[in-house]
Design a protein around this motif. Structure first.
Motif, PDB file in Angstrom:
ATOM      1  N   LEU A  84       5.459  14.286   1.961  1.00  0.00           N
ATOM      2  CA  LEU A  84       6.029  14.900   3.166  1.00  0.00           C
ATOM      3  C   LEU A  84       5.817  14.030   4.402  1.00  0.00           C
ATOM      4  O   LEU A  84       6.720  13.890   5.231  1.00  0.00           O
ATOM      5  CB  LEU A  84       5.420  16.283   3.404  1.00  0.00           C
ATOM      6  CG  LEU A  84       6.051  17.424   2.637  1.00  0.00           C
ATOM      7  CD1 LEU A  84       5.265  18.706   2.833  1.00  0.00           C
ATOM      8  CD2 LEU A  84       7.499  17.624   3.026  1.00  0.00           C
ATOM      9  N   SER A  85       4.648  13.441   4.525  1.00  0.00           N
ATOM     10  CA  SER A  85       4.359  12.666   5.741  1.00  0.00           C
ATOM     11  C   SER A  85       5.071  11.321   5.783  1.00  0.00           C
ATOM     12  O   SER A  85       5.194  10.729   6.858  1.00  0.00           O
ATOM     13  CB  SER A  85       2.850  12.467   5.895  1.00  0.00           C
ATOM     14  OG  SER A  85       2.348  11.701   4.831  1.00  0.00           O
ATOM     15  N   THR A  86       5.548  10.836   4.648  1.00  0.00           N
ATOM     16  CA  THR A  86       6.195   9.521   4.632  1.00  0.00           C
ATOM     17  C   THR A  86       7.685   9.571   4.302  1.00  0.00           C
ATOM     18  O   THR A  86       8.323   8.528   4.217  1.00  0.00           O
ATOM     19  CB  THR A  86       5.506   8.599   3.613  1.00  0.00           C
ATOM     20  OG1 THR A  86       5.558   9.218   2.328  1.00  0.00           O
ATOM     21  CG2 THR A  86       4.074   8.322   4.005  1.00  0.00           C
ATOM     22  N   ALA A  87       8.237  10.754   4.133  1.00  0.00           N
ATOM     23  CA  ALA A  87       9.645  10.863   3.726  1.00  0.00           C
ATOM     24  C   ALA A  87      10.591  10.248   4.750  1.00  0.00           C
ATOM     25  O   ALA A  87      11.544   9.552   4.381  1.00  0.00           O
ATOM     26  CB  ALA A  87      10.002  12.325   3.471  1.00  0.00           C
ATOM     27  N   PHE A  90       0.843  -1.198   0.000  1.00  0.00           N
ATOM     28  CA  PHE A  90       0.000   0.000   0.000  1.00  0.00           C
ATOM     29  C   PHE A  90       0.877   1.247   0.000  1.00  0.00           C
ATOM     30  O   PHE A  90       0.690   2.166  -0.806  1.00  0.00           O
ATOM     31  CB  PHE A  90      -0.916  -0.020   1.231  1.00  0.00           C
ATOM     32  CG  PHE A  90      -1.867   1.132   1.319  1.00  0.00           C
ATOM     33  CD1 PHE A  90      -3.179   0.990   0.899  1.00  0.00           C
ATOM     34  CD2 PHE A  90      -1.481   2.354   1.845  1.00  0.00           C
ATOM     35  CE1 PHE A  90      -4.077   2.042   0.990  1.00  0.00           C
ATOM     36  CE2 PHE A  90      -2.363   3.412   1.936  1.00  0.00           C
ATOM     37  CZ  PHE A  90      -3.667   3.256   1.507  1.00  0.00           C
ATOM     38  N   LEU A  91       1.851   1.284   0.899  1.00  0.00           N
ATOM     39  CA  LEU A  91       2.740   2.435   1.025  1.00  0.00           C
ATOM     40  C   LEU A  91       3.519   2.677  -0.261  1.00  0.00           C
ATOM     41  O   LEU A  91       3.587   3.807  -0.769  1.00  0.00           O
ATOM     42  CB  LEU A  91       3.702   2.226   2.200  1.00  0.00           C
ATOM     43  CG  LEU A  91       4.772   3.297   2.385  1.00  0.00           C
ATOM     44  CD1 LEU A  91       4.140   4.580   2.897  1.00  0.00           C
ATOM     45  CD2 LEU A  91       5.840   2.807   3.349  1.00  0.00           C
ATOM     46  N   ALA A  96      12.578   3.541  -9.286  1.00  0.00           N
ATOM     47  CA  ALA A  96      13.073   2.165  -9.344  1.00  0.00           C
ATOM     48  C   ALA A  96      13.077   1.523  -7.954  1.00  0.00           C
ATOM     49  O   ALA A  96      12.683   0.361  -7.798  1.00  0.00           O
ATOM     50  CB  ALA A  96      14.472   2.139  -9.958  1.00  0.00           C
ATOM     51  N   ALA A  97      13.503   2.261  -6.945  1.00  0.00           N
ATOM     52  CA  ALA A  97      13.529   1.718  -5.580  1.00  0.00           C
ATOM     53  C   ALA A  97      12.117   1.455  -5.065  1.00  0.00           C
ATOM     54  O   ALA A  97      11.857   0.419  -4.438  1.00  0.00           O
ATOM     55  CB  ALA A  97      14.266   2.677  -4.646  1.00  0.00           C
ATOM     56  N   VAL A  98      11.188   2.363  -5.346  1.00  0.00           N
ATOM     57  CA  VAL A  98       9.811   2.192  -4.875  1.00  0.00           C
ATOM     58  C   VAL A  98       9.140   1.013  -5.575  1.00  0.00           C
ATOM     59  O   VAL A  98       8.458   0.194  -4.940  1.00  0.00           O
ATOM     60  CB  VAL A  98       9.016   3.504  -5.072  1.00  0.00           C
ATOM     61  CG1 VAL A  98       7.532   3.289  -4.908  1.00  0.00           C
ATOM     62  CG2 VAL A  98       9.509   4.562  -4.095  1.00  0.00           C
ATOM     63  N   VAL A  99       9.336   0.888  -6.882  1.00  0.00           N
ATOM     64  CA  VAL A  99       8.745  -0.229  -7.626  1.00  0.00           C
ATOM     65  C   VAL A  99       9.363  -1.556  -7.169  1.00  0.00           C
ATOM     66  O   VAL A  99       8.655  -2.555  -7.019  1.00  0.00           O
ATOM     67  CB  VAL A  99       8.901  -0.019  -9.148  1.00  0.00           C
ATOM     68  CG1 VAL A  99       8.549  -1.273  -9.919  1.00  0.00           C
ATOM     69  CG2 VAL A  99       8.028   1.136  -9.598  1.00  0.00           C
TER      70      VAL A  99
END
Length: 146
Positions: free
Chosen positions: A125-128, A16-17, A59-62
């Motif tokens: 901003l809230s998840t950085a 989800f994140l 790339a890192a998120v995927v």
């Protein structure tokens, strides 16, 4: 089995994140990044640092999203096979694959991407602070793949 269910929930929350962040970072405008890069908050500075190289961030998120989804499918299959040991394993594999696909598409892909696209500034901003350590760990593998 309780540990496996908790692990499954954690993996689905990570999926989800990652899905939300994928659309969030791709939807945030360069002007918004520039405006908040001078903020004194840690999250604004980390967001600006990660967004400097969007292709590596993507790339890192995927990669993280794929790892979470694959892990969830493995754990879900084990939970289903353990819970229904008397049923044909081939049938259980088919049913668990279909069930998890529906769950992932709705709750770990569609909804989070809609949230990330609708609220990119707030999401990024809230998840950085949460994303930065994951980004650092996945960066070498993402660099090799990108």
């Amino acid at each position: 089995m309780t540990g496996q269910i908790v692990g499954l929930i954690v993996l689905l929350l990570l999926a989800f994140l990652f899905s939300m962040l994928e659309y969030g970072y791709m939807s945030v405008t360069p002007m918004a990044l520039e405006r908040t890069s001078n903020f004194p908050s840690l999250s604004a500075r980390l967001r600006a640092r990660m967004a400097e190289n969007r292709s590596m961030l993507l790339a890192a998120v995927v990669l993280g999203n794929d790892m979470a989804n694959l892990g969830a499918s493995f754990v879900f299959a084990r939970v289903v096979l353990a819970a229904f040991a008397q049923v044909n394993p081939d049938l259980l594999t088919l049913i668990s694959t279909i069930a998890l696909t529906i769950i992932v598409v709705i709750f770990a892909e569609t909804i989070p991407k809609s949230i990330g696209k609708a609220f990119p500034d707030q999401v990024t901003l809230s998840t950085a602070v949460l994303l930065y350590p994951i980004y650092v760990v996945l960066y070498p593998a993402a660099r090799a793949l990108a």
